[in-house]
Motif scaffolding. Structure first.
Motif, PDB file in Angstrom:
ATOM      1  N   VAL A 117      -4.983  22.054   6.992  1.00 29.71           N
ATOM      2  CA  VAL A 117      -5.937  21.255   6.121  1.00 29.71           C
ATOM      3  C   VAL A 117      -4.658  20.044   5.765  1.00 29.71           C
ATOM      4  O   VAL A 117      -3.502  20.287   5.431  1.00 29.71           O
ATOM      5  N   ILE A 118      -5.198  19.009   5.660  1.00 28.46           N
ATOM      6  CA  ILE A 118      -4.565  17.693   5.593  1.00 28.46           C
ATOM      7  C   ILE A 118      -4.868  16.947   4.553  1.00 28.46           C
ATOM      8  O   ILE A 118      -5.980  16.476   4.354  1.00 28.46           O
ATOM      9  N   TRP A 119      -4.337  16.864   3.347  1.00 30.19           N
ATOM     10  CA  TRP A 119      -4.327  16.078   2.085  1.00 30.19           C
ATOM     11  C   TRP A 119      -3.528  14.849   2.075  1.00 30.19           C
ATOM     12  O   TRP A 119      -2.456  14.735   1.980  1.00 30.19           O
ATOM     13  N   VAL A 120      -4.443  13.638   2.010  1.00 22.11           N
ATOM     14  CA  VAL A 120      -3.928  12.386   2.115  1.00 22.11           C
ATOM     15  C   VAL A 120      -4.254  11.752   0.835  1.00 22.11           C
ATOM     16  O   VAL A 120      -5.511  11.985   0.249  1.00 22.11           O
ATOM     17  N   MET A 121      -3.531  10.771   0.000  1.00 26.45           N
ATOM     18  CA  MET A 121      -3.895   9.885  -0.886  1.00 26.45           C
ATOM     19  C   MET A 121      -3.447   8.489  -0.434  1.00 26.45           C
ATOM     20  O   MET A 121      -2.013   8.471  -0.167  1.00 26.45           O
ATOM     21  N   HIS A 122      -4.294   7.449  -0.443  1.00 28.14           N
ATOM     22  CA  HIS A 122      -3.739   6.262  -0.203  1.00 28.14           C
ATOM     23  C   HIS A 122      -4.257   5.188  -0.968  1.00 28.14           C
ATOM     24  O   HIS A 122      -5.618   5.369  -1.519  1.00 28.14           O
ATOM     25  N   GLY A 123      -3.655   3.885  -1.074  1.00 27.32           N
ATOM     26  CA  GLY A 123      -4.419   2.916  -1.988  1.00 27.32           C
ATOM     27  C   GLY A 123      -3.393   1.687  -2.059  1.00 27.32           C
ATOM     28  O   GLY A 123      -2.194   1.719  -1.581  1.00 27.32           O
TER      29      GLY A 123
ATOM     30  N   VAL B 104       0.896  -1.218  -0.267  1.00 28.52           N
ATOM     31  CA  VAL B 104      -0.138   0.134  -0.068  1.00 28.52           C
ATOM     32  C   VAL B 104       1.108   1.391  -0.004  1.00 28.52           C
ATOM     33  O   VAL B 104       2.038   1.208   0.431  1.00 28.52           O
ATOM     34  N   PHE B 105       0.370   2.452  -0.457  1.00 34.18           N
ATOM     35  CA  PHE B 105       1.439   3.621  -0.353  1.00 34.18           C
ATOM     36  C   PHE B 105       0.136   4.660   0.260  1.00 34.18           C
ATOM     37  O   PHE B 105      -0.971   4.383   0.457  1.00 34.18           O
ATOM     38  N   ARG B 106       1.049   5.749   0.688  1.00 35.94           N
ATOM     39  CA  ARG B 106       0.239   6.894   1.291  1.00 35.94           C
ATOM     40  C   ARG B 106       1.119   8.179   1.170  1.00 35.94           C
ATOM     41  O   ARG B 106       2.338   7.973   1.543  1.00 35.94           O
ATOM     42  N   ILE B 107       0.568   9.072   0.700  1.00 37.61           N
ATOM     43  CA  ILE B 107       1.140  10.530   0.433  1.00 37.61           C
ATOM     44  C   ILE B 107       0.277  11.363   1.321  1.00 37.61           C
ATOM     45  O   ILE B 107      -1.091  11.600   1.245  1.00 37.61           O
ATOM     46  N   GLU B 108       1.035  12.230   1.998  1.00 41.54           N
ATOM     47  CA  GLU B 108       0.444  13.014   2.979  1.00 41.54           C
ATOM     48  C   GLU B 108       1.066  14.325   2.738  1.00 41.54           C
ATOM     49  O   GLU B 108       2.235  14.547   3.049  1.00 41.54           O
TER      50      GLU B 108
ATOM     51  N   PHE C 136      12.365   3.296  -9.559  1.00 45.40           N
ATOM     52  CA  PHE C 136      13.052   4.353 -10.578  1.00 45.40           C
ATOM     53  C   PHE C 136      12.642   5.740  -9.968  1.00 45.40           C
ATOM     54  O   PHE C 136      13.176   6.668 -10.531  1.00 45.40           O
ATOM     55  N   MET C 137      11.183   5.783  -9.546  1.00 42.85           N
ATOM     56  CA  MET C 137      10.902   7.327  -8.938  1.00 42.85           C
ATOM     57  C   MET C 137      10.370   7.405  -7.717  1.00 42.85           C
ATOM     58  O   MET C 137       9.687   6.367  -7.369  1.00 42.85           O
ATOM     59  N   ASN C 138      10.247   8.407  -7.203  1.00 46.18           N
ATOM     60  CA  ASN C 138       9.825   8.583  -6.017  1.00 46.18           C
ATOM     61  C   ASN C 138       8.380   9.367  -5.842  1.00 46.18           C
ATOM     62  O   ASN C 138       8.361  10.494  -5.997  1.00 46.18           O
ATOM     63  N   MET C 139       7.342   8.634  -5.767  1.00 47.12           N
ATOM     64  CA  MET C 139       6.177   8.967  -5.910  1.00 47.12           C
ATOM     65  C   MET C 139       5.653   9.751  -4.682  1.00 47.12           C
ATOM     66  O   MET C 139       4.804  10.946  -5.274  1.00 47.12           O
ATOM     67  N   ASP C 140       6.311   9.768  -3.670  1.00 46.02           N
ATOM     68  CA  ASP C 140       5.864  10.575  -2.377  1.00 46.02           C
ATOM     69  C   ASP C 140       6.451  12.012  -2.927  1.00 46.02           C
ATOM     70  O   ASP C 140       5.527  13.084  -2.779  1.00 46.02           O
ATOM     71  N   ARG C 141       7.679  12.189  -3.563  1.00 45.37           N
ATOM     72  CA  ARG C 141       8.081  13.403  -3.929  1.00 45.37           C
ATOM     73  C   ARG C 141       7.417  13.950  -5.107  1.00 45.37           C
ATOM     74  O   ARG C 141       7.230  15.111  -5.102  1.00 45.37           O
ATOM     75  N   MET C 142       7.077  13.192  -5.892  1.00 46.66           N
ATOM     76  CA  MET C 142       6.223  13.674  -7.141  1.00 46.66           C
ATOM     77  C   MET C 142       5.130  14.127  -7.082  1.00 46.66           C
ATOM     78  O   MET C 142       4.491  15.163  -7.473  1.00 46.66           O
ATOM     79  N   ILE C 143       4.044  13.188  -6.234  1.00 48.07           N
ATOM     80  CA  ILE C 143       2.633  13.624  -6.055  1.00 48.07           C
ATOM     81  C   ILE C 143       2.710  14.725  -4.768  1.00 48.07           C
ATOM     82  O   ILE C 143       1.936  15.689  -5.055  1.00 48.07           O
ATOM     83  N   GLY C 144       3.824  14.581  -3.849  1.00 49.61           N
ATOM     84  CA  GLY C 144       3.638  15.335  -2.974  1.00 49.61           C
ATOM     85  C   GLY C 144       3.789  16.612  -3.138  1.00 49.61           C
ATOM     86  O   GLY C 144       3.245  17.720  -2.793  1.00 49.61           O
ATOM     87  N   ARG C 145       4.519  17.025  -4.335  1.00 53.00           N
ATOM     88  CA  ARG C 145       4.779  18.346  -4.961  1.00 53.00           C
ATOM     89  C   ARG C 145       3.630  18.911  -5.418  1.00 53.00           C
ATOM     90  O   ARG C 145       3.338  20.129  -5.123  1.00 53.00           O
ATOM     91  N   ASP C 146       2.722  18.233  -5.995  1.00 49.87           N
ATOM     92  CA  ASP C 146       1.458  18.626  -6.498  1.00 49.87           C
ATOM     93  C   ASP C 146       0.606  19.140  -5.396  1.00 49.87           C
ATOM     94  O   ASP C 146      -0.260  19.914  -5.612  1.00 49.87           O
TER      95      ASP C 146
END
Length: 182
Positions: free
Chosen positions: A140-146, A29-33, A158-168
């Motif tokens: 305001v806390i914005w989280v995406m997980h799945g 699972v992943f979680r970006i916050e 090959f890529m850091n999803m947390d950094r990539m989506i976290g910037r958005d």
């Protein structure tokens, strides 16, 4: 020549094996916050999140395809509201549906969204916005997980999803902050 091809094949097999082993070691699972403190009450922030029509004003993805096709269905805002998009390679296509929307009079306020990506990769995630009062401000806390299917795990090698989506997420929260602090 044949020996060189054998060596290249062995090296490639080792590289592929290492990538697959690294991918297999990633979590299922992943979680970006990301969090931002906004100097505004939750009742000023909440309508911008619970109404997909308002996302045009702050979403970090809205400006990436000027020809983006948007469709809205269900209620205008809140639980059951649906937003679907179909765009270029920068935004892909997908659908969001608000599953839960607790009003700002509740503490904390929360908006939970079912997030289905169809292109360029299919993924089914959950996005959550939680607004916690902090005096005259709101956190305001914005989280995406799945789930993280195996292809996602290979990409994570090959890529850091947390950094990539976290910037958005950071850009979107900054936009919300700018709009609501006026």
């Amino acid at each position: 020549m044949f020996e060189t091809l054998i060596i290249i094949a062995i090296v490639l097999a080792i590289v592929v094996a290492v990538v697959l082993i690294l991918a297999a070691s990633k979590p299922d699972v992943f979680r970006i916050e990301r969090t931002a403190v906004v100097n505004a009450p939750a009742d000023r922030i909440y309508p911008l999140i619970s109404d997909f029509h308002q996302w045009l004003n702050w979403s970090p993805w809205e400006g990436r395809d000027p020809a983006l096709k948007r469709t809205y269905s269900g209620p205008e805002r809140g639980k059951g509201a649906v937003y679907a998009w179909d765009g270029n390679k920068n935004v892909g296509s997908g659908r969001m549906e608000i599953l839960e929307a607790s009003l700002p009079s509740n503490s904390p306020s929360k908006v939970v969204i079912k997030l289905d990506f169809l292109k360029p990769f299919e993924a089914h995630n959950t996005a959550e916005f939680t607004m916690l009062p902090q005096g005259g401000a709101t956190s305001v806390i914005w989280v995406m997980h799945g789930p993280a299917p195996f292809l996602s795990k290979v990409m994570q090698v090959f890529m850091n999803m947390d950094r990539m989506i976290g910037r958005d997420f950071e850009a979107g929260l900054a936009n919300l902050k700018t709009i609501t602090e006026k």
